[in-house]
Design an enzyme around this catalytic site. Sequence first.
Site, PDB file in Angstrom:
ATOM      1  N   GLY A 151      31.085  36.896  37.085  1.00 45.80           N
ATOM      2  CA  GLY A 151      31.630  35.338  36.734  1.00 45.80           C
ATOM      3  C   GLY A 151      31.316  34.368  38.013  1.00 45.80           C
ATOM      4  N   GLY A 210      32.464  41.437  33.283  1.00 48.90           N
ATOM      5  CA  GLY A 210      32.855  42.714  33.110  1.00 48.90           C
ATOM      6  C   GLY A 210      32.156  43.571  32.262  1.00 48.90           C
ATOM      7  N   ARG A 239      30.126  27.833  26.467  1.00 47.93           N
ATOM      8  CA  ARG A 239      30.147  29.049  25.732  1.00 47.93           C
ATOM      9  C   ARG A 239      29.971  28.877  24.018  1.00 47.93           C
ATOM     10  NH1 ARG A 239      34.445  32.848  29.066  1.00 47.93           N
ATOM     11  NH2 ARG A 239      32.781  33.709  30.352  1.00 47.93           N
ATOM     12  N   LYS A 287      35.968  43.500  46.355  1.00 47.69           N
ATOM     13  CA  LYS A 287      36.552  44.642  46.376  1.00 47.69           C
ATOM     14  C   LYS A 287      35.516  45.786  46.170  1.00 47.69           C
ATOM     15  CE  LYS A 287      41.061  45.274  45.407  1.00 47.69           C
ATOM     16  NZ  LYS A 287      42.037  45.127  44.297  1.00 47.69           N
TER      17      LYS A 287
HETATM   18  P1  ADP Z   1      32.007  38.550  40.403  1.00 45.17           P
HETATM   19  O1  ADP Z   1      32.672  37.741  39.702  1.00 45.17           O
HETATM   20  O2  ADP Z   1      30.482  37.609  40.673  1.00 45.17           O
HETATM   21  O3  ADP Z   1      31.941  39.889  39.766  1.00 45.17           O
HETATM   22  P2  ADP Z   1      33.794  39.264  42.576  1.00 45.17           P
HETATM   23  O4  ADP Z   1      35.073  38.578  41.366  1.00 45.17           O
HETATM   24  O5  ADP Z   1      33.568  40.634  42.586  1.00 45.17           O
HETATM   25  O6  ADP Z   1      32.229  38.588  41.992  1.00 45.17           O
HETATM   26  O7  ADP Z   1      34.121  38.552  43.875  1.00 45.17           O
HETATM   27  C1  ADP Z   1      34.216  37.209  44.021  1.00 45.17           C
HETATM   28  C2  ADP Z   1      35.131  37.060  45.119  1.00 45.17           C
HETATM   29  O8  ADP Z   1      34.782  37.637  46.460  1.00 45.17           O
HETATM   30  C3  ADP Z   1      35.118  35.350  45.418  1.00 45.17           C
HETATM   31  O9  ADP Z   1      36.259  34.924  45.118  1.00 45.17           O
HETATM   32  C4  ADP Z   1      34.839  35.458  46.753  1.00 45.17           C
HETATM   33  O10 ADP Z   1      35.709  34.395  47.615  1.00 45.17           O
HETATM   34  C5  ADP Z   1      35.361  36.969  47.339  1.00 45.17           C
HETATM   35  N1  ADP Z   1      34.707  37.204  48.842  1.00 45.17           N
HETATM   36  C6  ADP Z   1      33.149  37.625  49.357  1.00 45.17           C
HETATM   37  N2  ADP Z   1      33.216  37.707  50.235  1.00 45.17           N
HETATM   38  C7  ADP Z   1      34.496  37.767  50.834  1.00 45.17           C
HETATM   39  C8  ADP Z   1      34.904  38.137  52.201  1.00 45.17           C
HETATM   40  N3  ADP Z   1      34.045  38.368  53.193  1.00 45.17           N
HETATM   41  N4  ADP Z   1      36.251  38.294  52.335  1.00 45.17           N
HETATM   42  C9  ADP Z   1      37.208  37.815  51.090  1.00 45.17           C
HETATM   43  N5  ADP Z   1      36.743  37.774  49.956  1.00 45.17           N
HETATM   44  C10 ADP Z   1      35.401  37.749  49.817  1.00 45.17           C
HETATM   45 MG    MG Z   2      35.095  37.544  39.711  1.00 47.17          MG
END
Ligand code: ADP
Ligand code: MG
Length: 370
Positions: free
Chosen positions: A323, A346, A41, A178
Amino acid sequence: MKLPLLEDLGDVRGKTVLVRTDFNVPMSGGDDARSISDDFRIRAALPTITWLTERGAKVVCASHLGRPKGQPTPKYSMAPVRARLAELAPGVGLLENLRFSPGEEANDEATVAELVQGVDMYVNDAFGAAHRAHASIVGPPRTLPSAAGRLIQREVEVVDRLRSTPKRPFVAVLGGAKVSDKLGVIDALVAMCDQLLIGGGMCFTFLAAQGHPVGDSICERDQIDRCRGLLEKHKSIMLPEDIIGVDADGVYTTFGRRLPDGAKGMDIGPGTAAAFSDAIMDARSVFWNGPMGVFEDARFAKGTRTVAQAMADTKAFTVVGGGDSAAALAQFGLDDDVDHVSTGGGASLEFLEFGDLPGLKALREAPNAR
Ligand code: ADP
Ligand code: MG
């Protein structure tokens, strides 16, 4: 979107320029012996910083680090960052952690006044914080000539391109834990893209909405109606057709979308991964956010890896936001093979959803931009 850029600041020679950077770097070590575990960063801000210093400006950077919640906390001191910055950009200053003052997050006038004291110009290059109406983001452009730095400039170009003139087919891939975190983005993306592929933990709420048993998979019962509504309205949503699950006996792959009681869905299955990969290969624009499974565990990383590989291989214009998605891409060594990895998790999702952010609006309203 027309933002004031570095070129719009006028002559910067001899001027003191406050640069809002995102130096919220990963740290390791004990509370009083902290060191930086990755300086990407800091390096990412160098194009903006050196553009200014090469033209004779005196640069002072300002950033937050961690969540000290308005309390000066040694653990979140900027000292290690300042030391690294001094090596990379000698002579460039760095203020103490902005979030040591409660006025930063509260966006109070006195904090803004303190920040702009003795400063001639302001540059925002902290895309990852541009969705927050904090003092250091929206305050200085009210009075100072202001500009977007190179990182923000690039983020805005990329998302503008996806939002206004995407090459089609435009495929979006969403995953992560989620649904409720991402409903806004889902609504925005489904309206923009030709196909929306859904994997990760969030797919189980959609599968439940279709009436499939999801066992012990993460499923947000209170979002089922919402997901059903989206599926009825948008035929472009594609869900997994097989799943890698785990139960008391171990890891297995389903041949369909049903997970029995006691089984938990952990990754998209190989059939789904291949179908998602095909859709990405055939696309001309792709936006990806959210891992397809619990990729932190190698047993459940295959779906995410297949999607990441397709992102790297396709001829489409490829953008990754989030992230964990960026971390997955880097873990597979594929981060240089996509067109753009957003520096703000975000912020990139909010920008995609709303087409604007408080920090960008503030720059457009600066005295030199009006
Ligand atoms: P990003 O940071 O790329 O926006 P998120 O924070 O929304 O992504 O999601 C990442 C998390 O989702 C990871 O820690 C991963 O382990 C979790 N994840 C993905 N698939 C599943 C699943 N089937 N059940 C539980 N957690 C999951
Ligand atoms: Mg995340």
